[in-house]
Design an enzyme around this catalytic site. Structure first.
Site, PDB file in Angstrom:
ATOM      1  N   ASP A   1      21.777 -16.284  32.575  1.00 48.79           N
ATOM      2  CA  ASP A   1      21.418 -15.731  31.039  1.00 48.79           C
ATOM      3  C   ASP A   1      20.608 -16.742  30.499  1.00 48.79           C
ATOM      4  O   ASP A   1      20.694 -17.137  29.146  1.00 48.79           O
ATOM      5  CB  ASP A   1      22.836 -15.811  30.249  1.00 48.79           C
TER       6      ASP A   1
ATOM      7  N   CYS B   1      70.979  24.843 -15.805  1.00 53.15           N
ATOM      8  CA  CYS B   1      70.510  23.878 -16.794  1.00 53.15           C
ATOM      9  C   CYS B   1      69.700  24.606 -17.927  1.00 53.15           C
ATOM     10  O   CYS B   1      69.727  24.012 -18.909  1.00 53.15           O
ATOM     11  CB  CYS B   1      69.635  22.872 -16.122  1.00 53.15           C
TER      12      CYS B   1
ATOM     13  N   HIS C   1      22.723  -8.699  26.995  1.00 53.95           N
ATOM     14  CA  HIS C   1      24.018  -9.792  27.009  1.00 53.95           C
ATOM     15  C   HIS C   1      24.479  -9.762  25.677  1.00 53.95           C
ATOM     16  O   HIS C   1      24.105  -9.887  24.760  1.00 53.95           O
ATOM     17  CB  HIS C   1      23.327 -11.345  27.402  1.00 53.95           C
TER      18      HIS C   1
END
Length: 913
Positions: free
Chosen positions: A147, A717, A111
């Site tokens: 239960d 560059c 459960h």
């Protein structure tokens, strides 16, 4: 001595099947029968399937009793197995007491709650709904109550704020529950299983959440209660709310993915009215924001409309027809494979309208589907995407999109964009002219445009969209969403494959790209093909290989006695990166930066140079064909003072990579600091020294010396800005340079015989004229050039040579960025002074030396203050070698493994154990 048991398993689902598999390993038990539910159509429960595989008798009952009385035929079949213990791992049917008590040792049942609290079928949902801090499960001895039987064992875990019904089941209730059922059976077999009577204090029996009326959320509650209710029903069945539309109609929806929200008020949110909510709910970029009665907020990430789950943030987006109809033959083959996976899971025939969940699939089936599709097709599918595309046709279309992202689409696929047709080089090339944001070509804010001029003839080529700060924000938001969304679903290896797909597309289109580059920037076509485009392709392939090799380190640190310490680092992407590139190598500079950025896992937006953005826009088209998700790459032509500044200022941009002049670099750096202290890498100006000793290979020195200055029209560059030539060979060196210059072919860059094309744009051309005038005025000797190439329309500048240049002259200190050779002489006996002169500059990008003496060469390399040193060659860069400067030439690196660090952040993790 342990008791030999005969066990009957009563139940269903994967959980029960796993318990069965676990118990089969026990030598002291025998599974004598499995009792489960009937098939649904042709779909058999997994417990029955598992039992049949192990030759265990299977019994399938639709019900065990009628009008409260046990069915005789069912009891007879149950008694036939002679069970001494009944094990109920997960059972949805009502089992009569004649069966519960029918085994000698009774029945044990799983459960999902810590009994006695939360009895009933929806116990775990109520554990979350009630805001319990602890969750768990019980295994109890079944009795005639609900239960209420005596407890055998319990297990518990702390509930985390991120837990939902799904997560607590997957991380604890399922795996630990299966193991606990095995423990419980062992305890029974050993005769040590307790029977602890349940206390009545704290006992509850909660309503069943499988009833629709119990799933409706109460919005007149605190934010915490709303949050707990949603996560208690996530992802099955979902909390029900009702939308009140402006036209008076209502729509029932289900809410998923809740979290408490404390990030402050939303911006740009839109109102959504919900029944029972007196305060305003907002749809915003993060989802649906609901205010509780306590003034706190809950955010909902996903909403289910009908059978389809959508991101809550997309509620107001106009529905788009996302169906795909143009499936390829290969995709149709894959369709059959996908249908086969669905059929195997659903146990029924599958057609285009089959609904995965309406056919009975559950959460574990989602996991199986995702994993099988991942294994078969290697796609980054997530569980929630099944909920967003539950119908087969939708799911297959979703899969095809992933597959198309992982492999290049056909080159003839037409994308929707405005374009101009470039007719050049015996080709007709369709070039986009709009901004590229979130995977689409769109017009700029206020329809602003830039005129793009062909430097060869000074005529306007076309007009392209000119981005504003508003457009930049749109691109940043798209990149931000992609970084935290679709891009994170792409694994590093898949990311590398996307990059390889893109490189392949660039390879197949390299003639077109080189043609655009040549016409747009003035680059000589043969150079554009080899370097501008060729090295771009190499960059994408090189960094694609790094994607799945980015990793941290483990670090030995002092332990915290008596415990130990583990310290390790993680390399993580930074986030949204802004890239600003120059006009000398439009595609190559884009690729140098973006390939490293993407390989590291970032998303980005790039502002290419405003004078030549066309290859960047063509590149954007190729990223779509390569399968990059929307928002990962964004391209925004525009002005530096407007769009470029907006990139530097934006607070969601976490890294900026810039190549350009030193003055602009300083301004960029300040903006990065003032905005959000974003990480910044700068590749700036240069005045690179090239020293030529008398003991050099003269032929090689002349050839490379000219290349060091005149390569790419001097728009380079790392161009050698100052040549120091030893006095013994000075005159001979100049004579040979002038001889070669007089035979250099200058003209149309598309002509295969051309060696020197036009300068990029008029402003730069005029700057070169002024540069030369100033050199003459200061007393330098102009021995060649210094003027426009006669009889040629366009920005053609004659290659230029100055001699007798002293260190204090303007032309010896400032970068020309053009085809201007600056020569000074030196005496070979005074190397110390020579090195001082070479380093007497605020620039430190590159340098070079020509000598046959390895000692001189290494001494130069040791003492020169420059990021790159060339020995007996020049201009040799490679995608695997780091590139970047010292001093006011900037900091940070492009290319090589070091470039990845520019787009990564290092996280240090320390764990005590």
């Amino acid at each position: 001595m342990a008791l030999k048991m005969r066990i009957a398993i009563i139940g269903q689902s994967n959980f029960a099947a796993d318990v069965l598999e676990l118990l089969l390993d026990r030598p002291n038990i025998q599974i004598v029968g499995v009792f489960t539910i009937p098939d649904r159509g042709s779909r058999e429960d997994i417990l029955a399937t598992t039992a049949i595989i192990h030759n265990i008798p299977v019994f399938k009952f639709a019900c065990w009793r009628r009008k409260g009385v046990a069915l005789p035929e069912v009891l007879e079949q149950y008694k036939s197995v002679g069970a001494t213990l009944n094990v109920l791992p997960f059972c949805s049917q009502f089992i009569p007491m004649e069966v519960i008590d029918g085994a000698l040792l009774g029945s044990i049942c799983y459960h999902p709650s810590i009994l006695p609290r939360h009895r009933g079928a929806s116990a775990i949902s109520w554990t979350l709904i009630e805001g319990d801090e602890v969750a768990g499960f019980s295994i109890f001895w079944a009795d005639d109550g609900l239960d209420t039987g005596p407890l055998l064992l319990t297990r518990q875990t702390n509930l985390e704020p991120t837990d939902t019904l799904d997560t607590i089941y997957k991380r604890f209730l399922y795996p630990e529950g299966v193991k606990a059922m095995g423990v419980a059976v062992d305890m029974v077999a050993s005769g040590v299983a307790p029977k602890i009577i349940q206390a009545e204090v704290g006992a509850t029996y909660d309503p069943a959440m499988f009833k629709t009326e119990n799933q409706v959320i109460n919005l007149q509650a605190t934010a915490e209660k709303i949050w707990n209710f949603v996560r208690g029903l996530d992802s099955v069945p979902g909390a029900i709310a009702t939308v009140l539309h402006e036209n008076g109609t209502e729509e029932q929806i289900r809410l998923f993915g809740a979290h408490l929200y404390s990030a402050g008020p939303v911006s740009n949110g839109k109102v959504l009215r919900l029944r029972g909510l007196t305060k305003t709910a907002w749809i915003h970029s993060g989802g649906l924001l609901i205010e509780g009665t306590d003034g706190a907020f809950v955010n909902i990430r996903r909403i289910k409309r009908g059978t389809k789950v959508i991101n809550a943030s997309e509620w107001f987006k106009q529905a788009e027809d996302q169906s795909i109809t143009d499936f390829s033959e290969d995709e149709m083959v894959k369709r059959s494979l996908v249908a086969g996976i669905w059929k195997a899971i659903l146990k029924e025939d599958v057609d285009s309208s089959t609904d995965f969940f309406a056919s009975g699939a559950g959460s574990m089936d989602v996991v199986r589907l995702v994993e099988e599709v991942k294994e078969t097709f290697d796609v980054p599918l997530q569980n929630e995407q099944v909920f967003m595309a539950p119908v087969f046709e939708e799911f297959f279309s979703l899969l095809v999109r992933f597959l198309r992202q992982a492999s290049a689409c056909s080159d003839d696929q037409q994308l929707n964009f405005q374009a101009f047709t470039l007719k050049a080089n015996k080709r007709e090339i369709r070039v986009p002219t709009q901004l590229f944001i979130n995977g689409e070509f769109v017009d700029a804010d206020s329809q602003r445009t830039l005129e793009i001029v062909n430097p060869t003839n000074e005529e306007v080529l076309c007009k392209v969209a000119c981005a504003s700060a508003t457009d930049v924000d749109k691109a940043v938001q798209a990149a931000h969403s992609a970084f935290y969304g679709s891009w994170r679903q792409i694994t590093p290896r898949q990311r590398g494959q996307l990059m390889l797909n893109l490189a392949d597309l660039m390879e197949r289109n390299k003639e077109e790209l080189a043609t655009i580059e040549s016409v747009d920037s003035g680059a000589v076509y043969t150079l554009a093909l080899k370097t501008h485009v060729g090295m771009s392709i190499e960059a994408w392939r090189y960094f694609a290989g790094w994607c799945d090799k980015i990793q941290g380190n483990t670090i030995p640190v002092n332990p915290a006695r008596p415990n130990n310490i583990l310290t390790f680092t993680r390399k993580e992407p930074i986030g949204v990166c802004g890239l600003i590139t120059p006009w000398n190598y439009p595609l190559m500079m884009l690729s140098w930066k973006m390939a490293a950025c993407i390989a590291a896992g970032n998303t980005c937006l790039i502002k290419p140079a405003q004078t030549c953005p066309l290859t960047a826009l063509k590149f954007a088209e190729l990223t779509v064909r390569a399968g990059f998700p929307p928002g990962v790459i964004n391209v925004l032509p525009g002005k530096g003072s407007d769009a470029g500044q907006a990139v530097a200022d934006h607070e969601l941009v976490r890294k900026l990579g810039f190549t350009g002049s030193t003055p602009i670099g300083k301004h960029i750096m300040k903006s990065c600091a003032d905005s959000n202290l974003k990480k910044c890498s700068l590749e700036l100006g240069g005045k690179s020294p090239l020293i030529i000793f008398a003991d050099c290979d003269m032929d090689k020195a002349v050839r490379h010396g000219m290349s060091s200055v005149f390569f790419n029209k001097g728009e380079n560059c790392i161009a050698a800005g100052r040549l120091f030539v030893e006095d013994r060979i000075h005159d001979e060196f100049i004579r040979r340079v002038l001889k070669d210059l007089r035979t250099m072919t200058i003209g149309d860059p598309l002509d295969r015989s051309t060696a020197h094309g036009p300068q990029n744009h008029k402003a730069h051309f005029d700057k070169l004229l002024e540069f030369c005038r100033r050199g003459v005025d200061e007393g330098a000797k102009l021995v060649y050039g210094g003027c426009r190439v006669p009889h040629l329309k366009g920005y053609f500048f004659t290659p230029t040579v100055f001699t007798n240049v002293t260190d204090d002259m303007f032309i010896a200190q400032e970068e020309s960025f053009g085809p201007i050779m600056i020569i000074s002489k030196f005496n070979g006996s005074d190397v110390d002074s020579l090195m001082q002169r070479a380093n007497r500059t605020e620039y430190g990008l590159a340098s070079g030396v020509f000598t046959k003496d390895i000692g001189k060469a290494l001494n130069f390399a040791d003492r020169i203050e420059a990021g790159t040193v060339f020995v007996n060659l020049y201009n040799k860069t490679d995608v695997a070698a780091p590139f970047g400067g010292f001093k006011q030439s900037g900091y940070g690196k492009d290319l090589g493994q070091e470039a990845l660090n520019e787009y990564l952040k290092t996280k240090c993790v320390t764990v005590e154990y």
